[in-house]
Design an enzyme around this catalytic site. Sequence first.
Site, PDB file in Angstrom:
ATOM      1  N   GLN A 188      -0.168  -2.134  13.289  1.00 52.57           N
ATOM      2  CA  GLN A 188       0.712  -3.181  13.797  1.00 52.57           C
ATOM      3  C   GLN A 188       1.321  -2.744  15.111  1.00 52.57           C
ATOM      4  OE1 GLN A 188       4.705  -4.224  12.102  1.00 52.57           O
ATOM      5  NE2 GLN A 188       3.650  -6.115  11.522  1.00 52.57           N
TER       6      GLN A 188
ATOM      7  N   GLY B 128       5.956  -7.944   0.063  1.00 53.85           N
ATOM      8  CA  GLY B 128       6.577  -6.808   0.728  1.00 53.85           C
ATOM      9  C   GLY B 128       7.611  -6.097  -0.102  1.00 53.85           C
TER      10      GLY B 128
ATOM     11  N   ASN C 128       4.611 -15.194   3.447  1.00 51.85           N
ATOM     12  CA  ASN C 128       5.375 -14.004   3.093  1.00 51.85           C
ATOM     13  C   ASN C 128       6.822 -14.412   2.816  1.00 51.85           C
ATOM     14  OD1 ASN C 128       7.045 -11.553   4.977  1.00 51.85           O
ATOM     15  ND2 ASN C 128       6.145 -11.106   2.992  1.00 51.85           N
TER      16      ASN C 128
ATOM     17  N   CYS D  15      10.126  -9.279  13.927  1.00 48.61           N
ATOM     18  CA  CYS D  15      11.262  -8.373  13.750  1.00 48.61           C
ATOM     19  C   CYS D  15      12.507  -8.936  14.435  1.00 48.61           C
ATOM     20  CB  CYS D  15      10.928  -7.004  14.314  1.00 48.61           C
ATOM     21  SG  CYS D  15      12.272  -5.802  14.100  1.00 48.61           S
TER      22      CYS D  15
ATOM     23  N   HIS E  93       6.451 -15.168   7.649  1.00 48.79           N
ATOM     24  CA  HIS E  93       7.616 -14.983   6.794  1.00 48.79           C
ATOM     25  C   HIS E  93       8.387 -16.296   6.813  1.00 48.79           C
ATOM     26  CE1 HIS E  93      11.240 -12.204   5.631  1.00 48.79           C
ATOM     27  NE2 HIS E  93      11.161 -13.293   4.891  1.00 48.79           N
TER      28      HIS E  93
END
Length: 260
Positions: free
Chosen positions: A1, A164, A142, A31, A102
Amino acid sequence: QLGGGNPAALAECARIGAEFGYDEINLNIGCPSNRVANARFGACLMAEPELVANCVAEIRAACDLPVTVKTRVGIDDSKDYEFLDHFVEIVSEGGCKSFIIHARKAWLQGLSPKQNREIPPLRYELVHRLKRNRPTIEMIINGGFRSLDAISEQLKIVDGVMVGREVYENPYFLTSIEQHHFAPAFALTRQEVLEHMLPYIERQCADGIPLHRITRHILGLFQGKSGARSWRRHLSQNAHLPGASSEILHEAARKIAPNL
């Protein structure tokens, strides 16, 4: 990643990744940390889909590996589905055909990375709608999946599920996923998993890697089993001590399985 917003630098990193033998290059556009946002890294780049598309194109030109993007459903006060759909449309034009999403927004101000994993509500319906409207693009969802039933329900709609936090806290859950979705010929017991890890741990300790850097990731190996609390306590109290070795794991494991 990989993370960043410099297409040339990301291309160079992708070439290095290909030389190391990785199967895929994933670009992190999810992030929410303030520190990375200040460096044009992570979820803040959702506001610059053209730049992300350029990054993807440069990575693809630099290596033959597939390029995927991990992102969120939005940032701050973005307009829910329209914002997400526009981002995916532009980035897919750069050559990304697989998105790991996500299903929470990222709040770039006011929430810590940990809070960003928990406080913004899950919006699965946005990912589902995106998949319906863009069926040729691979969508992997996710966020918040902690059971086989929950995973199976999602697979009726999207192409994949990323798990996760549950796997980090309860790594043996991976065995259940393997048995349910991939039907392996056999499954290792928790004790067998530990036995397989010990030679690796011994090599790492011999190379000067502190034991606690490894054991912190397997604190949940025996979650749900009798003695799990003693296992966690023994590792937490002893793995960071000077000179700690694999014997600490033997001691912790014997609290659960005396013959190990």
